[in-house]
Design a protein around this motif. Structure first.
Motif, PDB file in Angstrom:
ATOM      1  N   UNK A  55       0.647  -1.575  -0.325  1.00  0.00           N
ATOM      2  CA  UNK A  55       0.057  -0.284  -0.153  1.00  0.00           C
ATOM      3  C   UNK A  55       0.832   1.017  -0.113  1.00  0.00           C
ATOM      4  N   UNK A  56       2.084   1.197   0.460  1.00  0.00           N
ATOM      5  CA  UNK A  56       3.129   2.448   0.483  1.00  0.00           C
ATOM      6  C   UNK A  56       3.868   2.665  -0.610  1.00  0.00           C
ATOM      7  N   UNK A  57       3.734   1.811  -0.740  1.00  0.00           N
ATOM      8  CA  UNK A  57       4.347   1.385  -2.732  1.00  0.00           C
ATOM      9  C   UNK A  57       2.865   2.187  -3.157  1.00  0.00           C
ATOM     10  N   UNK A  58       2.491   1.787  -3.443  1.00  0.00           N
ATOM     11  CA  UNK A  58       1.212   2.180  -4.402  1.00  0.00           C
ATOM     12  C   UNK A  58       1.275   3.899  -3.773  1.00  0.00           C
ATOM     13  N   UNK A  59       1.625   3.805  -2.885  1.00  0.00           N
ATOM     14  CA  UNK A  59       0.477   5.694  -2.595  1.00  0.00           C
ATOM     15  C   UNK A  59       1.816   6.493  -2.924  1.00  0.00           C
ATOM     16  N   UNK A  60       3.178   5.649  -2.818  1.00  0.00           N
ATOM     17  CA  UNK A  60       4.418   6.920  -3.650  1.00  0.00           C
ATOM     18  C   UNK A  60       4.331   6.859  -4.850  1.00  0.00           C
ATOM     19  N   UNK A  61       3.651   5.842  -5.901  1.00  0.00           N
ATOM     20  CA  UNK A  61       3.778   5.767  -6.850  1.00  0.00           C
ATOM     21  C   UNK A  61       2.931   6.213  -7.542  1.00  0.00           C
ATOM     22  N   UNK A  62       1.590   6.000  -7.440  1.00  0.00           N
ATOM     23  CA  UNK A  62      -0.142   7.021  -7.764  1.00  0.00           C
ATOM     24  C   UNK A  62      -0.044   8.089  -7.007  1.00  0.00           C
ATOM     25  N   UNK A  63       0.599   8.517  -5.914  1.00  0.00           N
ATOM     26  CA  UNK A  63      -0.043   9.363  -5.418  1.00  0.00           C
ATOM     27  C   UNK A  63       0.845  11.329  -5.531  1.00  0.00           C
ATOM     28  N   UNK A  64       1.024  11.777  -6.363  1.00  0.00           N
ATOM     29  CA  UNK A  64       2.457  12.938  -6.431  1.00  0.00           C
ATOM     30  C   UNK A  64       1.664  13.902  -5.116  1.00  0.00           C
ATOM     31  N   UNK A  65       2.869  14.160  -4.021  1.00  0.00           N
ATOM     32  CA  UNK A  65       2.839  14.949  -3.531  1.00  0.00           C
ATOM     33  C   UNK A  65       2.475  16.417  -3.141  1.00  0.00           C
ATOM     34  N   UNK A  69      -4.351  15.790  -1.906  1.00  0.00           N
ATOM     35  CA  UNK A  69      -5.899  16.407  -1.458  1.00  0.00           C
ATOM     36  C   UNK A  69      -5.558  16.047   0.140  1.00  0.00           C
ATOM     37  N   UNK A  70      -5.435  16.920   1.537  1.00  0.00           N
ATOM     38  CA  UNK A  70      -5.285  16.282   2.167  1.00  0.00           C
ATOM     39  C   UNK A  70      -5.553  15.617   3.029  1.00  0.00           C
ATOM     40  N   UNK A  71      -7.025  15.341   3.450  1.00  0.00           N
ATOM     41  CA  UNK A  71      -8.534  14.558   3.943  1.00  0.00           C
ATOM     42  C   UNK A  71      -8.125  13.185   3.248  1.00  0.00           C
ATOM     43  N   UNK A  72      -7.618  13.264   1.677  1.00  0.00           N
ATOM     44  CA  UNK A  72      -7.567  11.811   0.945  1.00  0.00           C
ATOM     45  C   UNK A  72      -5.942  10.950   1.162  1.00  0.00           C
ATOM     46  N   UNK A  73      -5.464  11.826   1.404  1.00  0.00           N
ATOM     47  CA  UNK A  73      -3.934  11.269   1.687  1.00  0.00           C
ATOM     48  C   UNK A  73      -3.728  10.161   2.505  1.00  0.00           C
ATOM     49  N   UNK A  74      -2.542   9.293   1.333  1.00  0.00           N
ATOM     50  CA  UNK A  74      -2.145   7.885   3.039  1.00  0.00           C
ATOM     51  C   UNK A  74      -0.779   8.960   3.427  1.00  0.00           C
ATOM     52  N   UNK A  75      -1.079   8.243   5.226  1.00  0.00           N
ATOM     53  CA  UNK A  75      -0.429   8.851   5.646  1.00  0.00           C
ATOM     54  C   UNK A  75       1.292   8.064   5.287  1.00  0.00           C
ATOM     55  N   UNK A  76       2.112   7.982   4.553  1.00  0.00           N
ATOM     56  CA  UNK A  76       2.817   6.589   4.924  1.00  0.00           C
ATOM     57  C   UNK A  76       4.148   6.250   5.584  1.00  0.00           C
ATOM     58  N   UNK A  77       4.019   7.471   6.017  1.00  0.00           N
ATOM     59  CA  UNK A  77       4.727   7.531   7.110  1.00  0.00           C
ATOM     60  C   UNK A  77       4.524   6.907   8.341  1.00  0.00           C
ATOM     61  N   UNK A  78       2.838   6.853   9.175  1.00  0.00           N
ATOM     62  CA  UNK A  78       2.513   6.216   9.764  1.00  0.00           C
ATOM     63  C   UNK A  78       2.679   5.099   9.871  1.00  0.00           C
ATOM     64  N   UNK A  79       2.304   4.344   8.414  1.00  0.00           N
ATOM     65  CA  UNK A  79       1.721   3.493   7.416  1.00  0.00           C
ATOM     66  C   UNK A  79       3.399   2.802   8.051  1.00  0.00           C
TER      67      UNK A  79
END
Length: 103
Positions: A55-65, A69-79
């Motif tokens: 999930x972290x890999x997908x979030x980093x690959x497909x969701x440019x910083x 949108x802050x409310x729908x962003x995945x907190x990769x660091x927390x994961x």
């Protein structure tokens, strides 16, 4: 008014004792809490860790910083912190020793 406040406070304490069960105070008397993740086996724990990392890999690959949108962003660091906390390092060390004995 003070009697009602006392009753409300007592009721709130009762409700807290009944419903706030997920977080347990840390045993070292720090201000930290622990939450347990129940698993059936090491295999299930490994699958959970693997899926969290995917999930972290997908979030980093497909969701440019820049477009997050802050409310729908995945907190990769927390994961990743969570994955690190549940990773069975002691058991991996044990498996290393078993591997040495078997070889």
């Amino acid at each position: 008014m003070e009697v009602n406040e006392t009753k409300s406070l007592e009721r709130l304490k009762q409700l807290t004792a009944l419903y706030f069960k997920t977080l347990k105070p840390a045993s070292d008397n720090s201000k930290e809490y622990t939450a347990q993740i129940k698993v059936v086996s090491y295999l299930e724990l490994g699958c959970i860790i693997t899926d969290l990392l995917k999930m972290c890999i997908l979030a980093l690959d497909h969701d440019p910083p820049s477009s997050q949108n802050k409310s729908s962003a995945i907190n990769v660091s927390l994961i990743l912190e969570t994955v690190l906390s549940i990773f069975p390092l002691d058991e991996m060390e044990f498996l290393g020793f078993v591997g040495e004995v078997v070889d």
